[in-house]
Design an enzyme around this catalytic site. Sequence first.
Site, PDB file in Angstrom:
ATOM      1  N   GLY A  21      -2.636  -2.521 -46.023  1.00  0.00           N
ATOM      2  CA  GLY A  21      -3.113  -1.146 -46.254  1.00  0.00           C
ATOM      3  C   GLY A  21      -4.202  -1.102 -47.304  1.00  0.00           C
ATOM      4  N   ARG A  22      -4.102  -1.993 -48.270  1.00  0.00           N
ATOM      5  CA  ARG A  22      -5.083  -1.999 -49.365  1.00  0.00           C
ATOM      6  C   ARG A  22      -6.478  -2.365 -48.857  1.00  0.00           C
ATOM      7  NH1 ARG A  22      -0.313  -4.256 -53.238  1.00  0.00           N
ATOM      8  NH2 ARG A  22       0.491  -2.163 -53.663  1.00  0.00           N
ATOM      9  N   TYR A  62      -3.850   5.781 -54.871  1.00  0.00           N
ATOM     10  CA  TYR A  62      -2.853   5.508 -53.829  1.00  0.00           C
ATOM     11  C   TYR A  62      -2.908   4.061 -53.315  1.00  0.00           C
ATOM     12  CZ  TYR A  62      -6.150   7.520 -50.181  1.00  0.00           C
ATOM     13  OH  TYR A  62      -7.186   7.847 -49.368  1.00  0.00           O
ATOM     14  N   GLU A  63      -1.824   3.722 -52.622  1.00  0.00           N
ATOM     15  CA  GLU A  63      -1.558   2.337 -52.176  1.00  0.00           C
ATOM     16  C   GLU A  63      -1.670   1.352 -53.341  1.00  0.00           C
ATOM     17  OE1 GLU A  63      -2.644   1.225 -48.257  1.00  0.00           O
ATOM     18  OE2 GLU A  63      -2.455   3.269 -47.552  1.00  0.00           O
ATOM     19  N   GLY A  64      -1.187   1.843 -54.490  1.00  0.00           N
ATOM     20  CA  GLY A  64      -1.200   1.059 -55.720  1.00  0.00           C
ATOM     21  C   GLY A  64      -2.407   1.416 -56.557  1.00  0.00           C
TER      22      GLY A  64
END
Length: 379
Positions: free
Chosen positions: A242-243, A362-364
């Site tokens: 996803g990143r 988001y997504e870390g």
Amino acid sequence: MDFTLTEEQIMIRDAARDFARNELLPGVIERDEKQEFPHEQIKKMGELGFLGMMTDPKYGGGGMDTVSYVLAMEEISKIDASASVVMSVNNSLVCWGLENFGTEEQKQKYLIPLATGEIIGAFCLSEPEAGSDATSQKTTAVDKGDHYIVNGTKNWITNGGTASVYLVICQTDVEKGHKGINALIIEKDMEGFVVGPKENKLGIRGSDTHSLMFNNVKVPKENRIGEDGFGFKFAMKTLAGGRIGIAAQALGIASGAFELALQYSKERKAFGKEISKHQAIAFKLADMATEIEVARLLCLKAACDKDEHKNYDQSGAMAKLYAAEMAMRNTIEAVQIHGGYGFVKEYHVERLMRDAKITQIYEGTSEIQKIVISRGLLK
Ligand code: CAA
């Protein structure tokens, strides 16, 4: 090392570019202002294959590589990051997660309609007290033999109101730490599942972000992804890919803002010449173009690692970290180059600047990417 794109990759990039200009650009300012989800446009994106790009054609996907996905994400994000986050979550988190770790029955039932864009999915990890610290899940899934009973709350869930299928990370056995976590497929109409109010956000305002409540939701065991206790690893593996998508989103936001700033600087005159001919602006443009190219190479490197089945935890985190920070810096510069015009909505760059911020979160967060990168270095 060959930097040449294949004919197919160029075709996909150009198709995404045309779609973004023709279908997403009209109305993007109004959707942002009214926080309106791009329903019609997302439906068309599904029909064109943008919602399940990398999924195997036997499950309704396009069977494309990650490089093509990055190219398409950049083009869509240049114009409308609210649409591209829907695309990113559906492709990288939901479809990829189900394709790689789901059972054949789960793929037949859920993956096919998700990859074709008939329905949309959501990935539910964050909680009021568990964002970065993903092992501290408070949502519980109590094992009742042939089913789980799920209770808890998820926060800031992208596609929260629009999705039909939710991949929900839950704690089954707190004693086991991350090995007691499960990922469950929850359908919107399961009894006890409540979609909370929509968030009023700074950026990506056209996307649909909600809190979700689970009150004694009965979820059959066949809806668990992977073995008992696989949920945390499922989340980590899925987020690693996803990143790359979010890195490409950040890249697109920055390159969209850059293209607008470059164009404006060639039209706007000050002190007797186009502002692009003043070194103060020309140097900004040179810095922006260089940073965008670095981010693009990092995104493509991570995508190649994934396509070549190499480990992409590090390269994906590096791409996400750099592209997100770069997008924030460069969208601010794009507003600055536009001067007063940059501060008003019709010039688009203020929206891109607001949209850039979420890519650092988001997504870390950027800090999480540094944890992932440094742990890899110190292993
Ligand atoms: N692949 C496979 N396994 C992995 C992994 C990976 N990429 N990363 C970690 N693991 C495994 C580890 O090997 C370990 O397993 P073992 O004990 O068997 O060795 C286990 O997972 C636990 O790993 P850590 O000890 O490293 O876990 P941690 O608690 O220290 O957390 C972290 C690490 C990187 C900080 C993690 O918590 C994390 O990524 N946090 C951020 C979460 C995040 O990105 N949230 C975003 C929400 S989703 C979203 O934003 C979607 C949207 O709407 C757009």
